[in-house]
Design a protein around this motif. Structure first.
Motif, PDB file in Angstrom:
ATOM      1  N   ARG A   1       0.801  -0.997  -0.126  1.00 41.94           N
ATOM      2  CA  ARG A   1       0.092   0.061   0.307  1.00 41.94           C
ATOM      3  C   ARG A   1       0.948   1.335  -0.062  1.00 41.94           C
ATOM      4  O   ARG A   1       1.801   1.888   0.570  1.00 41.94           O
TER       5      ARG A   1
ATOM      6  N   GLY B   1       1.722   5.536   0.128  1.00 38.79           N
ATOM      7  CA  GLY B   1       0.760   5.847   0.226  1.00 38.79           C
ATOM      8  C   GLY B   1       1.323   7.421   1.667  1.00 38.79           C
ATOM      9  O   GLY B   1       2.206   7.628   1.555  1.00 38.79           O
ATOM     10  N   ASP B   2       0.606   8.402   1.995  1.00 33.85           N
ATOM     11  CA  ASP B   2       1.332   9.303   3.105  1.00 33.85           C
ATOM     12  C   ASP B   2       2.095   8.712   4.093  1.00 33.85           C
ATOM     13  O   ASP B   2       1.613   7.639   4.659  1.00 33.85           O
TER      14      ASP B   2
ATOM     15  N   ASP C   1       0.409   8.521   7.386  1.00 34.29           N
ATOM     16  CA  ASP C   1      -1.134   6.788   7.292  1.00 34.29           C
ATOM     17  C   ASP C   1      -0.411   6.183   8.563  1.00 34.29           C
ATOM     18  O   ASP C   1       0.745   5.111   7.084  1.00 34.29           O
TER      19      ASP C   1
ATOM     20  N   GLN D   1      -1.146   3.400   7.618  1.00 33.17           N
ATOM     21  CA  GLN D   1      -2.066   1.524   7.047  1.00 33.17           C
ATOM     22  C   GLN D   1      -1.206   2.119   5.776  1.00 33.17           C
ATOM     23  O   GLN D   1      -0.989   1.138   5.122  1.00 33.17           O
ATOM     24  N   THR D   2      -0.005   2.960   5.653  1.00 31.95           N
ATOM     25  CA  THR D   2       1.162   3.375   4.348  1.00 31.95           C
ATOM     26  C   THR D   2       1.737   2.143   4.587  1.00 31.95           C
ATOM     27  O   THR D   2       1.894   2.139   5.882  1.00 31.95           O
TER      28      THR D   2
END
Length: 474
Positions: free
Chosen positions: A310, A312-313, A316, A318-319
């Motif tokens: 994943r 992303g930022d 985050d 979850q990244t």
């Protein structure tokens, strides 16, 4: 909240007369965090003068006292880790967990060299009865350090900590893209009791700053981490003043994957080693030479794992992989992928930038990459894994050693015999067998060939900051 950066000269934060835009940018959004303070020639001269003025007092400070400052700075780094890590992620884009890990590793470096500050041993040399011969260690003098944006805290710590432990004073030029994290570390040292002027921080135009530092007679030693072309340029500049140099330059790490591996364990290690900090690591695993018996299965498993990451930022939770650190990197990786495909490689995962805000690129796996592809010769410095099959181990070793770099190299094997043969055969300053951890505070780290010279970390880390004086008393 992002703290506006400033110059740090003689223990005082200073506003620059000029500022640069579109340099300190959040790579996850493309939005400017702050205007970069640009040091002019007068600022740089003041920083050199401040370090020179502070040198006699700091070099004569008792080693136990220097050790206490470094240990207290390590404690402050740990106490402020949450805020420092957030600042680092905002500037660099790496995962917040990776940023916290970097802050902790930097604290470990200061702790290690706190101990080494007490061990700048000399020796008494046996001599005739009426004479005494001594070899004593003294700090080399004022040091200039130049560190990169991919690990702005730990790479700076590996230079500053041994220099201060040895009794040197420092003019520090961190990367312009990541000024805040480096300044925060410097503030920890000042708050720990480091005297004003013992550490100075300047930003600006890299060529202007490095040229002035190299030309300054007060600067006795320079430590640089960055690209090989810049390292060569700095070495030429240093030659006139015969300045000592430590150079940690580019890498293009090979991984030899044998047919005796535990497949799932090997894939978990390799994927994590490749995509840490979005592959923006000098020691990042890049060229995977995989035994033909397991090649198809390894490539398929690697690609499956890459596609599931994943992106992303980094803030985050979850990244799993953050953005590239600046706007220059996505087009550079696109060029390498296009060239590799034109040469005959196959894209089996990723292969393109992720459109939208920020500087994101897909975790990418290329299979069957020929030796003439640019990506096999140039350090990609991004989330790009290159897969090549081999039949015999000698063939893999030759291919691994075929580029002029020699910073880090790795192997995955369950055979101790293969491990020993590979460790001997790889031309690299660092070799990891079933691990992609290339350095720690207590271990030496450095490259050979086009990856530079000199060592950081471990008991070797202070050697570059000390000179040996022979004293003969009669």
């Amino acid at each position: 909240m992002y703290i506006k950066p400033s110059l740090l000269i003689g223990g005082t934060e200073r506003e620059a007369r000029e500022h640069g835009d579109d340099i300190v940018v959040n790579p996850a959004t493309g939005v400017q965090l702050a205007a970069l303070p640009i040091a002019d020639a007068g600022d740089i001269s003041d920083a050199i003068a401040a370090a020179s003025t502070a040198f006699p007092g700091w070099s004569e400070t008792a080693p136990v006292q220097r050790a206490r400052v470094l240990a207290d700075a390590a404690a402050l780094l740990r106490a402020r880790a949450d805020d420092l890590a957030r600042m680092l992620t905002l500037e660099n884009g790496k995962l917040l967990a990776e940023a916290k890990g970097e802050i902790g590793a930097a604290a470990d470096v200061f702790d290690w060299f706190s101990g080494e500050a007490r061990r700048g041993y000399g020796r008494v040399i046996p001599s005739a009865a009426d004479t005494r011969m001594l070899a004593i260690r003294e700090p080399v003098g004022v040091v200039a350090t130049l560190s990169p944006w991919n690990f702005p805290v730990i790479t700076a710590a590996k230079k500053i900590a041994p220099a201060l432990a040895a009794g040197c004073t420092v003019v520090m030029k961190p990367a312009e893209e990541t000024p805040g994290a480096a300044l925060a570390m410097a503030r920890c040292l000042l708050d720990a009791g480091l005297p004003a002027g013992a550490l100075n921080v300047v930003f600006g135009r890299p060529a202007d700053i490095s040229s002035q530092l190299m030309a300054a007679p007060e600067i006795a030693k320079v430590s640089f981490t960055g690209s090989t072309p810049v390292g060569r340029h700095l070495a030429r500049l240093a030659a006139d003043g015969l300045k000592r140099l430590t150079m940690e330059l580019g890498g293009h790490a090979p991984v030899i994957v044998m047919d005796d591996i535990d497949m799932d364990r090997a894939l978990d290690l390799a994927v994590a080693g490749k995509f840490r900090n979005a592959g923006q690591v000098c020691t990042s695993a890049t060229r995977f030479f995989v035994h033909g018996k397991v090649y198809d299965k390894f490539v398929a498993g690697f690609a499956d794992r890459a596609r599931s990451i994943r992106v992303g930022d980094g803030l985050d939770p979850q990244t799993q992989m953050g953005p590239l650190a600046n706007r220059r990197r996505p087009p550079a990786l696109e060029r390498l992928v296009e060239d590799a495909v034109a040469c005959g490689a196959e894209v089996v995962a990723g292969g393109a930038r992720i459109e939208g805000q920020g500087f994101f690129f897909q975790p990418t796996v290329l299979a069957g990459v020929p030796a003439n592809a640019a990506a096999m010769q140039e350090e990609p410095f991004g989330p790009l894994a290159l897969m090549v099959p081999f039949r015999e181990l000698d063939e893999a070793l030759d291919a691994a050693n075929s580029v002029p770099y020699g910073l880090a190299a790795y192997a995955l094997t369950e055979s101790s015999r293969n491990a020993r043969r590979i460790a001997r055969g790889l031309k690299s300053g660092v070799v990891g067998i079933n691990t992609f951890a290339a350095s720690s505070a207590e271990t030496p780290f450095g490259g050979i060939r086009d990856s530079g010279y000199g060592l950081e970390g471990g008991i070797e880390g202070m050697e570059a900051y000390l000179v040996t004086k022979f004293v003969h008393e009669h």
